[in-house]
Write a protein that holds these residues in place. Sequence first.
Motif, mmCIF file in Angstrom:
data_model
loop_
_atom_site.group_PDB
_atom_site.id
_atom_site.type_symbol
_atom_site.label_atom_id
_atom_site.label_comp_id
_atom_site.label_asym_id
_atom_site.label_seq_id
_atom_site.Cartn_x
_atom_site.Cartn_y
_atom_site.Cartn_z
ATOM 1 N N LEU A 196 72.656 100.108 144.149
ATOM 2 C CA LEU A 196 72.384 100.638 145.490
ATOM 3 C C LEU A 196 71.034 101.358 145.503
ATOM 4 N N PRO A 197 69.941 100.623 145.205
ATOM 5 C CA PRO A 197 68.640 101.283 145.107
ATOM 6 C C PRO A 197 68.204 101.943 146.417
ATOM 7 N N ASP A 198 68.669 101.422 147.539
ATOM 8 C CA ASP A 198 68.344 102.003 148.834
ATOM 9 C C ASP A 198 69.562 102.650 149.472
ATOM 10 N N GLY A 199 70.519 103.040 148.633
ATOM 11 C CA GLY A 199 71.716 103.715 149.109
ATOM 12 C C GLY A 199 72.425 102.924 150.180
ATOM 13 N N LEU A 200 72.751 103.585 151.232
ATOM 14 C CA LEU A 200 73.473 103.001 152.360
ATOM 15 C C LEU A 200 72.730 101.814 152.971
ATOM 16 N N ASP A 201 71.423 101.776 152.806
ATOM 17 C CA ASP A 201 70.596 100.722 153.409
ATOM 18 C C ASP A 201 70.272 99.582 152.445
#
Length: 163
Positions: free
Chosen positions: A52-57
């Motif tokens: 999840l390098p961009d978390g939620l996005d």
Amino acid sequence: MNAQKVTLRRMTAAEYRAATEHREVESVRELGKFVSEELAWERVRQGTAQFLPDGLDTVGHHLVVAENASGEAVGNAWIGPDPSRTLGTVNSAWLYDINVFPAFRRRGYGSAILNAAEQLAAREGSTSLGLNVVGDNEAAIALYRRNGYDVSSMHMRKGVRQR
């Protein structure tokens, strides 16, 4: 028991933080059976950063809250691409995490969230949904079996020591 139904919606930023914290604590608890707590935290946080390098996005990943017919949040899930692509198809999705909130457990919501995750994966073009389950998590194993999941791989471990 009546079959439950849920609707999936995207997590809010606050829900994402809470879900990530819960997932990481649970993962450290399990991994800590085999490595030091410090190393477990390091590996778990590396995994979150990797997948999840961009978390939620993060593109291709769905971090969702499951709501019942009354609009109550009953659990959450993380669905994304199969990280290994070893299930025999490139159209495989992966259930990275599923959680039924304590007040809603043993009421059919686990199956409902699985069903909704499968539908999401199918809409995205996936032909299968894989997952990993810790070998001593008998409740989860029973849930997956009740919902038609089969064992596709099994890793076993035994601690050894010099005599």
